[in-house]
Design an enzyme around this catalytic site. Structure first.
Site, short mmCIF file in Angstrom:
data_model
loop_
_atom_site.label_atom_id
_atom_site.label_comp_id
_atom_site.label_asym_id
_atom_site.label_seq_id
_atom_site.Cartn_x
_atom_site.Cartn_y
_atom_site.Cartn_z
CD GLN A 136 27.00 58.42 52.29
OE1 GLN A 136 25.73 58.64 51.84
NE2 GLN A 136 27.87 58.59 51.36
N GLY A 160 34.69 60.42 52.41
CA GLY A 160 34.88 61.68 52.93
C GLY A 160 36.01 62.48 52.27
CB ALA A 161 36.53 65.61 50.23
CG ASP A 164 32.71 65.51 48.35
OD1 ASP A 164 31.73 65.80 48.55
OD2 ASP A 164 33.54 64.48 48.61
CG ASN A 184 28.61 68.18 50.21
OD1 ASN A 184 29.55 67.28 50.57
ND2 ASN A 184 27.58 68.25 51.22
CE LYS A 185 27.37 61.48 49.14
NZ LYS A 185 27.95 60.63 47.95
O1 MRU Z 1 30.44 59.79 48.87
P1 MRU Z 1 31.13 60.32 50.29
O2 MRU Z 1 30.29 59.83 51.48
O3 MRU Z 1 32.56 60.24 50.23
O4 MRU Z 1 30.59 61.89 50.19
C1 MRU Z 1 31.12 62.75 51.04
C2 MRU Z 1 30.60 64.04 51.28
O5 MRU Z 1 29.92 64.59 50.24
C3 MRU Z 1 30.73 65.02 52.38
O6 MRU Z 1 29.93 66.03 52.61
C4 MRU Z 1 32.13 65.69 51.90
O7 MRU Z 1 33.23 64.90 51.48
C5 MRU Z 1 32.92 66.36 52.92
S1 MRU Z 1 33.43 65.70 54.19
C6 MRU Z 1 34.23 66.60 55.08
#
Ligand code: MRU
Length: 340
Positions: A197, A50-51, A238, A248-249
């Site tokens: 996730q 998570g970012a 992110d 984002n993801k």
């Molecule tokens: O690969 P991850 O699980 O770290 O990816 C996370 C995401 O894409 C979240 O949507 C993003 O970090 C926002 S978290 C507040």
């Protein structure tokens, strides 16, 4: 370092623990992170993710490092500073897309005056970053709750909740605040291929919060929009480029395209620590590519060709509104151009 607690990260004096997100929801295991190298490995393996949270975790790892190595030193020597710098650069490179990671490391070390670097200052800044993220999430939740109306079903992708931040989360924080305001809402959770996730983490969080939700496969989202079952979409980010495009993801872009087709409002929720003013547009955001085994596992042991970008970029034209800690903005142009 002072004691600090969040859903996925705990600091207890010079001890640091992370909740192993790779093991969730089957097992709730707290792992100790004793060194920056431990933290780098946990970040790479998405045991902590998570970012905003990986930024906080990197800051905490540096604070722990100086606390255990240079406890009674006021001003560090140049060789001690170099040792810290090496760690800082390696932590910065643990993952490439979420700018919160680089921003946090820079704030703790690289933006300080290196001649006067002190353990005390490093520890203080890391604590500040942890506590600030809690407040940023609160503000996002408060500014965003208004976009959700009584009776809405809200779709979210990936996990932008308490597990991804030091606080209540970004997209999930908004949903949580609306729910706590007494609005009758329902959440559709995209399972979020390939590492689930949504299915593993957002579902786990919403279940604990007792917020009603339904889990769906990513490829069902368009159909639900067509059927009029989704009134709002809220996702995290992110990295937001200076023109409002955001990463984002993987899968977020498809959701945004579909939302535009079906005229479902699509919001992105993020703290200012996710904004990269140096990135002109989404084209400049570095996208992490991850191992093929994440996509083919466990259904095949064959060595098929796999493309596994962990993130995609959604252009600003597809965003109905930005829910930031500073407020709600319909247009990216209205966002104040400063970091703090
Ligand atoms: O690969 P991850 O699980 O770290 O990816 C996370 C995401 O894409 C979240 O949507 C993003 O970090 C926002 S978290 C507040």
């Amino acid at each position: 370092v002072k004691n600090l607690t969040s859903m996925g990260l705990r600091v207890e004096g010079d001890k640091v623990f992370i909740l192993d997100q790779e093991a969730l929801p089957h097992k709730e295991i707290w792992l100790e992170s004793k060194t920056p190298d431990d933290m780098i490995n946990y970040i790479k393996a998405l045991k902590i993710r998570g970012a905003p949270l990986i930024g906080v975790a990197a800051a905490v790892a540096l604070a722990q490092f100086v606390e255990t190595r240079f406890a009674n030193i006021n001003i560090l020597s140049s060789s001690e500073t170099n040792e810290i710098l090496k760690m800082a650069y390696r932590l910065r490179e643990a993952r490439p897309t979420a700018v919160n990671l680089m921003a946090a490391v820079d704030r703790v070390i690289l933006k300080q005056s290196l001649e006067n670097l002190s353990p005390e200052q490093i520890i203080k800044t890391a604590e500040e970053i942890f506590e600030e993220d809690i407040t940023l999430c609160e503000n996002i939740g408060n500014h965003g709750a208004g976009v959700i109306e009584n009776g809405d079903s809200v779709l979210t992708h990936c996990n932008a909740g308490g597990l991804a931040t030091a606080g209540i989360g970004t997209a999930v924080g908004v949903i949580r605040r609306a729910f706590e305001q007494g609005k009758k809402i329902h959440v559709y959770v995209d399972e979020t291929r390939p590492l689930l996730q949504g299915g593993r983490l957002t579902a786990w969080e919403l279940h604990k919060l007792q917020i009603p939700f339904t889990l769906i496969c990513d490829n069902m989202a368009s159909m639900l929009m067509k059927q009029g079952k989704v009134q709002k979409i809220i996702v995290g980010s992110d990295r937001i480029a200076s023109n409002g495009d955001f990463a984002n993801k993987t899968g977020t872009y498809s959701v945004a395209v579909s939302a535009s087709h079906h005229k479902v409002p699509f919001y992105v929720a993020a703290p200012m620590t996710t904004v990269d003013w140096n990135c002109k547009s989404g084209d400049e955001i570095p996208i992490e590519e991850r191992h093929s085994k994440e996509v083919i596992f466990p259904s095949s042991s064959h060595d098929y060709k796999v493309y596994n970008p962990a993130f995609d970029v959604t252009p600003h034209e597809l965003v109905t509104g930005y829910i930031l800690d500073r407020g709600f903005f319909k247009n990216w142009n209205q966002v104040p151009k400063s970091l703090k």
